[in-house]
Design a protein around this motif. Structure first.
Motif, short mmCIF file in Angstrom:
data_model
loop_
_atom_site.label_atom_id
_atom_site.label_comp_id
_atom_site.label_asym_id
_atom_site.label_seq_id
_atom_site.Cartn_x
_atom_site.Cartn_y
_atom_site.Cartn_z
N GLY A 305 0.85 -1.12 -0.56
CA GLY A 305 -0.17 0.21 0.21
C GLY A 305 0.66 1.41 0.10
O GLY A 305 -0.08 2.45 -0.46
N GLY A 306 2.08 1.43 0.80
CA GLY A 306 3.25 2.42 0.56
C GLY A 306 3.90 2.15 -0.67
O GLY A 306 3.45 3.92 -1.50
N LEU A 307 4.01 1.49 -1.04
CA LEU A 307 4.70 1.38 -2.60
C LEU A 307 3.46 2.37 -3.54
O LEU A 307 3.81 2.57 -4.65
N ILE A 308 2.29 1.41 -3.54
CA ILE A 308 1.60 1.49 -4.32
C ILE A 308 0.67 3.09 -3.91
O ILE A 308 1.06 4.52 -5.27
N PHE A 309 1.17 4.02 -3.01
CA PHE A 309 1.18 5.58 -2.56
C PHE A 309 2.12 5.35 -3.53
O PHE A 309 1.51 7.72 -3.72
N ALA A 310 3.43 5.74 -3.23
CA ALA A 310 4.40 6.77 -3.88
C ALA A 310 3.87 6.59 -5.40
O ALA A 310 4.44 7.58 -6.03
N ILE A 311 3.72 5.35 -6.31
CA ILE A 311 3.30 5.55 -7.33
C ILE A 311 2.39 6.30 -7.71
O ILE A 311 2.40 7.16 -8.65
N LEU A 312 1.02 6.20 -6.82
CA LEU A 312 0.26 7.09 -6.89
C LEU A 312 0.59 8.86 -7.14
O LEU A 312 0.35 9.92 -8.01
N TYR A 313 1.43 9.21 -6.35
CA TYR A 313 2.01 10.83 -5.94
C TYR A 313 3.22 10.65 -7.18
O TYR A 313 3.17 11.98 -7.73
N GLY A 314 4.05 10.07 -7.70
CA GLY A 314 4.77 10.73 -8.31
C GLY A 314 3.94 10.36 -10.13
O GLY A 314 4.18 11.48 -10.55
N VAL A 315 3.20 9.47 -10.07
CA VAL A 315 2.30 9.65 -11.80
C VAL A 315 1.74 10.93 -11.62
O VAL A 315 1.76 11.93 -12.28
N GLN A 316 1.20 10.99 -9.70
CA GLN A 316 0.26 13.36 -10.24
C GLN A 316 1.12 13.64 -9.88
O GLN A 316 0.55 14.75 -10.92
N ALA A 317 1.82 13.94 -9.45
CA ALA A 317 3.24 14.97 -9.95
C ALA A 317 3.37 15.18 -10.92
O ALA A 317 3.79 16.16 -11.84
N TYR A 318 4.05 13.89 -12.00
CA TYR A 318 4.00 13.99 -13.40
C TYR A 318 3.13 14.77 -13.71
O TYR A 318 3.11 15.61 -15.42
N TRP A 319 1.79 14.51 -13.97
CA TRP A 319 0.98 15.09 -14.30
C TRP A 319 0.72 16.16 -14.36
O TRP A 319 0.27 17.10 -15.11
N GLU A 320 1.14 16.26 -12.77
CA GLU A 320 0.27 17.71 -12.70
C GLU A 320 1.70 19.52 -13.58
O GLU A 320 0.56 20.57 -13.46
N HIS A 321 2.54 18.70 -13.23
CA HIS A 321 3.57 19.64 -13.68
C HIS A 321 4.05 19.67 -15.34
O HIS A 321 4.23 20.65 -16.26
N TYR A 322 3.82 18.44 -16.32
CA TYR A 322 4.52 17.63 -17.43
C TYR A 322 2.92 17.67 -18.50
O TYR A 322 3.07 17.74 -19.52
N VAL A 323 1.63 18.13 -17.86
CA VAL A 323 0.46 17.38 -18.44
C VAL A 323 -0.78 18.83 -18.44
O VAL A 323 -1.38 19.79 -19.12
N LYS A 324 -1.51 18.42 -17.08
CA LYS A 324 -2.97 19.32 -16.20
C LYS A 324 -1.81 20.84 -15.68
O LYS A 324 -2.88 21.85 -17.04
N TYR A 325 -0.98 20.94 -15.37
CA TYR A 325 -0.87 22.17 -15.36
C TYR A 325 0.88 22.83 -16.14
O TYR A 325 1.54 22.37 -15.42
N ILE A 326 0.87 22.81 -17.18
CA ILE A 326 2.24 22.83 -17.38
C ILE A 326 3.61 23.96 -16.73
O ILE A 326 2.73 24.87 -16.36
N GLU A 327 4.35 23.49 -16.76
CA GLU A 327 5.57 24.21 -15.81
C GLU A 327 5.14 26.13 -16.57
O GLU A 327 5.08 25.81 -17.71
N GLY A 328 5.06 26.56 -15.58
CA GLY A 328 5.64 28.48 -16.22
C GLY A 328 3.77 28.87 -16.47
O GLY A 328 3.46 29.88 -16.30
N GLN A 329 2.76 28.00 -16.55
CA GLN A 329 1.47 28.10 -16.31
C GLN A 329 0.17 28.77 -15.18
O GLN A 329 -0.51 28.89 -15.12
N GLY A 330 1.27 28.61 -14.33
CA GLY A 330 0.39 28.27 -12.89
C GLY A 330 -0.56 26.94 -12.73
O GLY A 330 -0.55 25.97 -13.69
#
Length: 668
Positions: A305-330
């Protein structure tokens, strides 16, 4: 056996065996008993406490003419069942014997000789060893007074076994290879003077199970008799197979029996001290059992469960910065997504992995993909139905499901490689076994293993127990070598398991062999003549449609878990009904079936109806084994229901649901 004659005084020994659902153990126990009774005037009683396995059939087929059989329509307990036979026993001596035991050929004669030469002896016990060849310390015990119990409960007995004060519970300071006067005997083997037994009274029926041996042993002492530990002969005791000790249940029943003993025999401060020590033991053992069970069952899921949380957190961080909210656009996901929803998603993933059977051994590949898939469907459906509250990216959950399956596969592959040397954990490890027995019976034993049982082991070859096989023996080319070099042959062929064909085998030699090679890592199995099963410590391998009948569904906790899982699945299927309705053969009937599952009148998966009367009690099921696409069984009500009961698991239910969901509500 001839009818009982109360006036017959020629009987030397009456043997009493109480049986409950251990047919294979009972079969080999009786074989050893009749070997040991040769030359002795004896009688054998078997009291069956309403067994639901093949015990009665086996007894009637193989032993009916040699035993006095008492069949109970309920389970009155160990004490009452023994008393039923003791009242009919005609022997000068009475032996209470557990069905999960084997006795040496000379055991009864040695005990008779000792008792005849020791008039003041009330009862005796013998050297007992388990199925791994290890000495069982309960072979000799002292009276569990408050201080003796205290030393045992808090581990001082284990720390100082040779100390006469601290090691008194199991008398570990006494040489187990020598005879000794002792106080308490084990109920697995109690050889008693019948005249003394009549004087002090039979087993106290206040004890349903456990404690009656301590009570009876103590009453022999109070009656002026002496109890003995006899090291001159040995028995094999599988220990607990006839009672199926469970951790918490055993603690509760055993210590309740100890409280009955304290109330009966102790007074004043001694009674209070004993009761206090027992209650401390109950709570201590219960806490330890719960902690151990929690670590054993939840340790791996919590880690994953801890590993899956880390996976979710990592995917969320990638999606947030490089897909959903591209860096520089806030922009960023709200804090509640990381703090609340990601941990909940991790729990959902672990839950569906557990439901699909991803934590059951041996590990399999299919649950590692089914679990994350259904977890994604559950989360995605929920976020779709409640977009205002839970409207976060389903892509994150989908990618996390893929990575979860990959990492789950990698983790189990690593564990399998560490334990067995390869990554293909979905393939069961094939044991390498050697079949050992008398030349007259090796061929039949070989056929039973390969044809009747289809035993999942690589039988490397055979070893004759009495000398080389003749050239015309059917298994001559399968002979590995001389019995004198069993150990070297086992090392040469890298065999970790020896299977002993018991017919005409020396039980004394068997027990000595176990004691010698057990500590060296060899696993021992036996193959009785009267019952087609391979028997080992805490395990029986029999044909799927025969053998000792047991089922997880006999346990109320398992039935409750089945119910909870099915309610969750039914709710999910109701949520998805607008989509899945196009796949049902009869959508209206499928809807009614799902509602009946929620109401509790039906299971999603169950028996073919009608059911056998001795199967675990569960509600009718809409789906069953007839919906399984590939099965080696003919779809007959009796065999199919028996197979389902024996092999029940959440994984089997999910498989049947997956293969038959379109027919939901339509009776097969």
């Amino acid at each position: 056996m001839a009818p009982l004659d109360p006036q017959d005084t020629s009987i030397e020994l009456s043997i009493i065996i109480v049986n409950y659902n251990v047919a294979p153990y009972l079969a080999q126990c009786l074989e050893s008993v009749f070997n040991a009774l040769e030359g002795i005037e004896g009688e054998v009683f078997v009291v069956d406490n309403n067994s639901q396995d093949e015990s009665l059939t086996m007894l009637q087929d193989s032993f009916e003419s040699n035993i006095h059989l008492i069949t109970n329509t309920d389970n009155p307990g160990f004490s009452k069942a023994n008393n039923q036979a003791i009242k009919l026993a005609r022997g000068k001596y009475v032996l209470l014997l557990n069905p999960d035991t084997l006795v040496q050929e000379n055991t009864f004669q040695i005990c008779l000789n000792f008792m005849n030469a020791t008039p003041h002896a009330g009862a005796l016990g013998v050297y007992m060893q388990d199925g791994e060849g290890k000495f069982l310390p309960e072979s000799k015990r002292s009276l569990p007074t408050p201080w003796v119990s205290f030393y045992k409960i808090f581990g001082l007995s284990a720390l100082f076994p040779n100390n006469e004060t601290f090691g008194k519970y199991h008398l570990t300071y006494l040489n187990k290879e020598q005879n000794h006067p002792i106080e308490i005997l084990s109920g697995a083997f109690m050889f008693m003077n019948k005249q003394a037994l009549d004087k002090i009274g039979y087993l106290d029926e206040s004890y349903f199970m456990y404690g009656e041996d301590i009570d009876l042993s103590y009453r022999f002492l109070l009656g002026g008799y002496q109890n003995y530990y006899l090291a001159d002969t040995k028995i094999l005791h599988y220990k607990g197979e006839s009672t199926k000790k469970g951790s918490l249940n055993y603690v509760k029943i055993f210590y309740q029996a100890m409280l009955i003993f304290a109330d009966k025999h102790f007074k004043g401060k001694l009674r209070k001290g004993f009761s206090l020590s027992i209650r401390i033991a109950v709570y201590l053992r219960a806490v330890l059992a719960i902690l151990k069970r929690g670590v054993d069952k939840l340790g791996f899921p919590v880690f994953e469960g801890g590993l899956i949380f880390a996976i979710l957190y990592g995917v969320q961080a990638y999606w947030e910065h490089y897909v959903k909210y591209i860096e520089g656009q806030g922009g960023a996901y709200p804090w509640i997504f990381e703090a609340v929803y990601l941990p909940v998603y991790a729990v959902v993933f672990v839950s569906f992995l557990a439901i699909s059977g991803a934590y059951q051994k041996p590990y399999r590949i299919k649950p590692l993909f089914i679990g994350p898939f259904w977890a994604f469907i559950c989360i995605a459906t929920t976020t779709y139905l409640f977009p205002i509250i839970l409207n976060f990216s389903r892509a994150i959950v989908g990618l996390s499901a893929v990575f979860t399956a990959i990492f789950a596969l990698a983790i189990r592959g690593f564990l399998h490689w560490k334990n067995q040397g390869n990554f293909f954990f979905d393939l069961p490890k094939t044991k390498k076994s050697i079949l050992i027995g008398h030349p007259k019976h090796l061929e039949q034993a070989w056929k039973v293993l390969h044809q009747e049982l289809n035993y999942p082991s690589d039988i490397l070859g055979v070893i004759s127990s009495i000398g080389p096989l003749s050239e015309d023996h059917p298994l001559f080319k399968r002979e590995l070598g001389s019995v004198k070099y069993m150990g070297q042959l086992s090392n040469m062929y890298k065999s970790e398991e020896w299977i002993f064909c018991l017919q005409d085998l020396s039980y004394s030699w068997l027990l000595d062999t176990m004691a010698t090679w057990g500590p060296k890592g060899i696993q021992f199995k036996t193959l009785p003549h009267a019952f087609p099963a391979v028997i080992g410590p805490k395990q029986i391998f029999a044909s799927p449609l025969t053998g000792s009948f047991s089922s997880p569904l006999f346990r109320s906790s398992i039935r409750l878990r089945k119910r909870i899982v099915e309610v969750i699945v039914a709710l999910l299927m109701i949520l998805l009904f607008p989509i899945m309705s196009f796949g049902y053969l009869r959508p209206k009937l499928a809807w009614k079936a799902l509602i009946s599952v929620l109401k509790g009148s039906h299971h999603l998966v169950g028996y073919l109806t009608p059911s056998l009367p001795n199967l675990p009690p569960i509600k009718p099921g809409w789906l069953n084994l007839s919906h399984r696409i590939s099965t080696e069984m003919a779809i007959k009500t009796s065999t199919t229901n028996l197979y389902y009961a024996k092999n029940y698991s959440p994984t089997l239910d999910l498989e049947l649901l997956y293969k038959g969901w379109r027919k939901l509500g339509v009776q097969p």
